[in-house]
Write an enzyme that holds these catalytic residues in place. Sequence first.
Site, short mmCIF file in Angstrom:
data_model
loop_
_atom_site.label_atom_id
_atom_site.label_comp_id
_atom_site.label_asym_id
_atom_site.label_seq_id
_atom_site.Cartn_x
_atom_site.Cartn_y
_atom_site.Cartn_z
N GLU A 1 6.89 -3.24 -20.18
CA GLU A 1 6.40 -4.28 -19.27
C GLU A 1 7.44 -4.78 -18.27
OE1 GLU A 1 3.65 -4.08 -22.68
OE2 GLU A 1 5.84 -4.15 -22.49
N GLY B 1 -0.91 -2.77 -24.03
CA GLY B 1 -2.15 -3.16 -24.69
C GLY B 1 -2.57 -2.22 -25.79
N ASP C 1 4.19 -8.10 -24.32
CA ASP C 1 3.18 -9.08 -24.74
C ASP C 1 2.30 -8.48 -25.82
OD1 ASP C 1 1.87 -7.30 -22.96
OD2 ASP C 1 0.42 -8.85 -22.36
N GLY D 1 -3.06 -2.01 -20.75
CA GLY D 1 -4.18 -2.73 -20.17
C GLY D 1 -4.56 -2.13 -18.83
#
Length: 350
Positions: free
Chosen positions: A137, A114, A145, A65
């Site tokens: 992460e 992401g 996630d 992300g």
Amino acid sequence: MAGDVITETNGTVGLIVLTRPKAMNALTHEMALEIETALDAWACDEAIDYVLIEATGDRAFCAGGDLQWLYAAGKAGQFKEAAQFWRDEYRLNHKIATFPKPYIALMHGVVMGGGVGISAHGSHRIVTESSVIAMPECSVGLIPDVGGSLILANAPGRIGTYLGLTGTRMGPGDAVFAGFADTFVSSDKWPALQEALRCGAGISAVQEFAVEPPESELARLQPRIDAAFECKRPGDAIAALERLNEEWSKKAALRIASASPLAVAAAWHVIAAARRCDHLANVLQLEFRFTSRALEHSDFIEGIRAAVIEKDRSPRWTHASLTDVPIELLALMAEPVEGGDLTFQTTETG
């Protein structure tokens, strides 16, 4: 933003091309929304047989992300705006996993965070020699996630917990073994496969070009990884890895001990919970409870600062060790979200 992603039809193919090569195709909020809009249109378009997602540049499919935007939002106290990004991104991840037509991802180069969310939930996940896949992460104060917790939970034995806590990078053989990909195509055949898929050759082209993936190092290490992570607390796993006293285990122990203690403790619980749950929607909701609070209550801002903004690689975590993480804080990060838990209705975009 205009130009960051192309969504277009090419005959019977719904084509998505990530076009931020200088940013390693990092996923922005606007890109996620544009991809979702295209998928909604193609899902009910009888002229579209399948979706193909790929990326420009040689370095990365998608490195994650947009951490710089999230850092700026966190520093400005824009916690609701950041939470909305995660709401929309996770809804997209769920939509990909439940898409009614084949969703083919060409996962070359770096695929992290992401990038995993927009590829590894698809029906056909294709890797090559350059593919490097990871969920790093915890090293920046977040938890795995984008539904990655479920993929980790479904990996053989305790491989997923190992990958989630250490952020270990997988080559193509390891990615197939761990369940992040299912097909290997050699780099010399990659351009021909890409062209065939763009021209509507379909799933038969994937099968035609597929070959056996390289040997998996994770498969070789699995018995020792399973033994080290078959425990009740991440601190016990660190101790077990240190006792093994092998090069890989010492590196793994150091990676876990160097990551955010809060993130490691929370990731341990979320992956364990995902192991008891087969529904991606429920796992995404668990992840969202942490990430929606991450900028305000976790080490995420500091993690981005150390890794991306100032790049000193010396994060100053809130807690010195895993034993210092308050149970109350872990409980807070797992509570239902004020203003509503994650749902999967398109109308949620604001």
